[in-house]
Design a protein around this motif. Structure first.
Motif, short mmCIF file in Angstrom:
data_model
loop_
_atom_site.label_atom_id
_atom_site.label_comp_id
_atom_site.label_asym_id
_atom_site.label_seq_id
_atom_site.Cartn_x
_atom_site.Cartn_y
_atom_site.Cartn_z
N GLY A 178 0.92 -1.23 0.19
CA GLY A 178 -0.01 -0.10 -0.07
C GLY A 178 0.64 1.12 0.08
O GLY A 178 0.42 2.35 0.55
N LEU A 179 2.10 1.18 -0.56
CA LEU A 179 2.97 2.47 -0.60
C LEU A 179 2.90 2.78 -2.10
O LEU A 179 3.03 4.23 -1.92
N LEU A 180 2.75 2.29 -2.94
CA LEU A 180 2.94 2.96 -4.39
C LEU A 180 1.63 2.31 -4.77
O LEU A 180 0.68 1.21 -4.47
N ARG A 181 0.85 3.10 -5.84
CA ARG A 181 -0.21 2.62 -6.53
C ARG A 181 0.01 2.72 -8.19
O ARG A 181 0.69 3.56 -8.42
N SER A 182 -0.59 1.85 -8.80
CA SER A 182 -0.58 1.80 -10.13
C SER A 182 -1.62 2.43 -10.82
O SER A 182 -2.96 1.88 -10.63
N VAL A 183 -1.67 3.38 -11.78
CA VAL A 183 -2.79 3.94 -12.39
C VAL A 183 -2.60 3.42 -13.89
O VAL A 183 -1.61 3.84 -14.55
N ARG A 184 -3.85 2.78 -14.25
CA ARG A 184 -3.69 2.45 -15.75
C ARG A 184 -4.24 3.39 -16.74
O ARG A 184 -4.85 4.38 -16.27
N GLY A 185 -4.17 3.20 -18.13
CA GLY A 185 -4.69 4.03 -19.01
C GLY A 185 -3.88 5.15 -19.40
O GLY A 185 -2.71 5.21 -19.08
N ALA A 186 -4.06 6.12 -20.34
CA ALA A 186 -3.36 7.27 -20.64
C ALA A 186 -2.89 8.20 -19.64
O ALA A 186 -3.80 8.48 -18.72
N GLY A 187 -1.62 8.44 -19.45
CA GLY A 187 -1.35 9.16 -18.48
C GLY A 187 -1.33 8.30 -17.12
O GLY A 187 -1.04 8.88 -16.12
N GLY A 188 -1.27 7.16 -17.31
CA GLY A 188 -1.09 6.24 -16.06
C GLY A 188 0.36 6.01 -15.68
O GLY A 188 1.31 6.82 -16.02
N GLY A 189 0.55 5.09 -14.60
CA GLY A 189 1.87 4.87 -14.28
C GLY A 189 1.87 4.97 -12.57
O GLY A 189 0.95 4.75 -12.19
N LEU A 190 2.97 4.88 -12.00
CA LEU A 190 3.16 4.70 -10.69
C LEU A 190 3.14 6.02 -9.96
O LEU A 190 3.65 7.32 -10.26
N GLN A 191 2.48 5.96 -8.61
CA GLN A 191 2.73 7.00 -7.75
C GLN A 191 2.57 6.84 -6.24
O GLN A 191 1.98 5.57 -6.18
N LEU A 192 2.73 7.55 -5.53
CA LEU A 192 2.92 7.18 -4.09
C LEU A 192 1.26 7.04 -3.73
O LEU A 192 0.55 7.68 -4.16
N ALA A 193 0.98 5.96 -2.85
CA ALA A 193 -0.46 5.57 -2.37
C ALA A 193 -0.90 6.49 -1.39
O ALA A 193 -2.26 6.62 -1.05
N ARG A 194 0.05 7.20 -0.68
CA ARG A 194 -0.33 8.19 0.32
C ARG A 194 0.85 9.26 0.21
O ARG A 194 1.90 9.19 -0.46
N PRO A 195 0.58 10.37 1.14
CA PRO A 195 1.40 11.47 0.79
C PRO A 195 2.92 11.00 1.36
O PRO A 195 2.90 10.29 2.31
N ALA A 196 4.04 11.52 0.75
CA ALA A 196 5.42 11.23 1.29
C ALA A 196 5.55 11.38 2.86
O ALA A 196 6.11 10.49 3.48
#
Length: 134
Positions: free
Chosen positions: A53-71
């Motif tokens: 639950g530290l990273l999350r993957s976003v699918r689709g155009a403009g998708g990618g990895l991002q932090l799942a919660r604030p740093a």
């Protein structure tokens, strides 16, 4: 005590991912390029960090990895535990066999030590790793 290479690399990877905060997304390949780590290693870390639950993957155009919660809400302890499991300096605390377990007068004290160590790592948010070292 020494962290495993994978735990060390997880902290490095999360630090790189945190630089993309604010809605920016990245990929495992970009994180590998930024950190100098091999892509397969970063992919393995992304899987573990996502499962925790530290990273999350976003699918689709403009998708990618991002932090799942604030740093600021992610600690070094969170990252290490995502890769290593619970922070414990000795195996006996995790219920594993010990040759002197039945006669060990120190065993009851290990949970206190482990809690202190985890607390120290929990007090270091990901944002602090971006601060300049004096």
């Amino acid at each position: 005590m020494r962290l495993s290479n994978l735990a060390d690399y997880a902290v490095v990877t999360m630090h790189a991912a945190a630089r993309h905060c604010g809605g920016g997304r990245t990929s495992a390949a970009e994180l590998a390029a930024e950190t100098g780590l091999p892509v397969p290693t970063v992919q393995k870390l992304v899987s573990k960090l996502s499962a925790a639950g530290l990273l999350r993957s976003v699918r689709g155009a403009g998708g990618g990895l991002q932090l799942a919660r604030p740093a600021a809400a992610i600690s070094v302890a969170d990252i290490v535990e995502a890769v290593e499991g619970p922070i414990a300096l000795t195996a006996c605390v995790e219920g594993q066999d010990c040759t002197i377990g039945h006669d060990c007068s120190v065993r009851p004290h290990w949970p206190v030590i482990n809690t202190a160590l985890r607390g120290a790592l929990a007090d270091i948010p990901l944002t602090r790793l971006s601060a300049e070292v004096a």
